[in-house]
Design a protein around this motif. Structure first.
Motif, PDB file in Angstrom:
ATOM      1  N   UNK A  24      24.904  18.838   1.041  1.00 43.67           N
ATOM      2  CA  UNK A  24      24.394  19.800   0.062  1.00 43.67           C
ATOM      3  C   UNK A  24      24.060  19.090  -1.256  1.00 43.67           C
ATOM      4  N   UNK A  25      24.930  18.186  -1.687  1.00 45.62           N
ATOM      5  CA  UNK A  25      24.656  17.440  -2.921  1.00 45.62           C
ATOM      6  C   UNK A  25      23.420  16.569  -2.757  1.00 45.62           C
ATOM      7  N   UNK A  26      23.224  16.034  -1.571  1.00 47.50           N
ATOM      8  CA  UNK A  26      22.022  15.248  -1.297  1.00 47.50           C
ATOM      9  C   UNK A  26      20.778  16.143  -1.411  1.00 47.50           C
ATOM     10  N   UNK A  27      20.857  17.367  -0.879  1.00 49.65           N
ATOM     11  CA  UNK A  27      19.744  18.319  -0.996  1.00 49.65           C
ATOM     12  C   UNK A  27      19.459  18.640  -2.467  1.00 49.65           C
ATOM     13  N   UNK A  28      20.520  18.876  -3.239  1.00 50.67           N
ATOM     14  CA  UNK A  28      20.349  19.156  -4.672  1.00 50.67           C
ATOM     15  C   UNK A  28      19.725  17.960  -5.393  1.00 50.67           C
ATOM     16  N   UNK A  29      20.159  16.765  -5.034  1.00 48.88           N
ATOM     17  CA  UNK A  29      19.618  15.554  -5.655  1.00 48.88           C
ATOM     18  C   UNK A  29      18.128  15.396  -5.347  1.00 48.88           C
ATOM     19  N   UNK A  35      11.755  18.369  -8.709  1.00 50.51           N
ATOM     20  CA  UNK A  35      11.602  19.359  -9.781  1.00 50.51           C
ATOM     21  C   UNK A  35      11.635  18.725 -11.168  1.00 50.51           C
ATOM     22  N   UNK A  36      12.603  17.841 -11.382  1.00 50.58           N
ATOM     23  CA  UNK A  36      12.826  17.298 -12.731  1.00 50.58           C
ATOM     24  C   UNK A  36      12.501  15.807 -12.835  1.00 50.58           C
ATOM     25  N   UNK A  37      12.000  15.220 -11.763  1.00 57.14           N
ATOM     26  CA  UNK A  37      11.643  13.791 -11.745  1.00 57.14           C
ATOM     27  C   UNK A  37      12.832  12.887 -12.071  1.00 57.14           C
ATOM     28  N   UNK A  38      13.986  13.274 -11.542  1.00 54.92           N
ATOM     29  CA  UNK A  38      15.203  12.483 -11.718  1.00 54.92           C
ATOM     30  C   UNK A  38      15.423  11.625 -10.483  1.00 54.92           C
ATOM     31  N   UNK A  39      16.145  10.555 -10.634  1.00 56.16           N
ATOM     32  CA  UNK A  39      16.451   9.663  -9.520  1.00 56.16           C
ATOM     33  C   UNK A  39      17.465  10.358  -8.605  1.00 56.16           C
ATOM     34  N   UNK A  40      17.062  10.724  -7.382  1.00 51.94           N
ATOM     35  CA  UNK A  40      17.974  11.435  -6.485  1.00 51.94           C
ATOM     36  C   UNK A  40      19.285  10.694  -6.232  1.00 51.94           C
TER      37      UNK A  40
END
Length: 155
Positions: A24-29, A35-40
């Motif tokens: 689930x955390x991987x999915x959120x990442x 969405x936010x262009x953050x490093x997963x």
């Protein structure tokens, strides 16, 4: 601060299930990446590190995972609804199907706490949770969250 300030429509998703909290955390990442262009990888690591301090399942089927990240300019949010609830080590031992993740700048103190309080107040409302559970459309879920909850929390 309003939920619309931290949650974009493309930051809301419905998935059928997740085999584990780790997945689930991987999915959120991955959502944070698109969405936010953050490093997963960094988002996933930060969420896992925070969860290791104590479970973020707050009860009544709700989890509020959160983490601080270098490089963020303000608090960002992501929302996931699971069709099949997941064991999350919640305080009431109930599985979780509503997940609102918050990502905050590493230096955010009060802003992070205000966002957490706003999300918590919103998801403590049984009527809002019932509406979230009754809808599958991400756009509708975004509207419920951004227009149906507490209007704001003073900055």
């Amino acid at each position: 601060m309003q939920l619309a300030d931290i949650l974009r429509p493309d930051g809301v998703k419905v998935i059928s299930s997740s085999p584990s909290k780790r997945r689930l955390f991987q999915d959120l990442a991955e959502m944070a990446g698109s969405c936010w262009r953050l490093d997963p990888a960094k988002v996933n690591e930060a969420l896992l590190e925070r969860e290791a301090l104590g479970p973020t399942g707050v009860g009544h089927g709700v989890a509020l995972p959160h983490a601080r990240l270098q490089g963020l300019d303000r608090v960002r949010g992501l929302f996931l609804r699971l069709d099949k609830a997941l064991d999350f080590d919640a305080v009431d031992r109930q599985p979780v199907d509503l997940i609102f993740a918050l990502l905050a700048p590493a230096s955010a103190g009060v802003e992070h706490l205000r966002a957490l309080a706003l999300v918590s107040r919103t998801l403590r409302d049984p009527a809002i949770c019932a509406k979230l559970r009754a809808n599958d459309d991400p756009a509708t879920l975004h509207t419920i969250l951004t227009e149906g909850g507490p209007r704001n929390l003073a900055a």
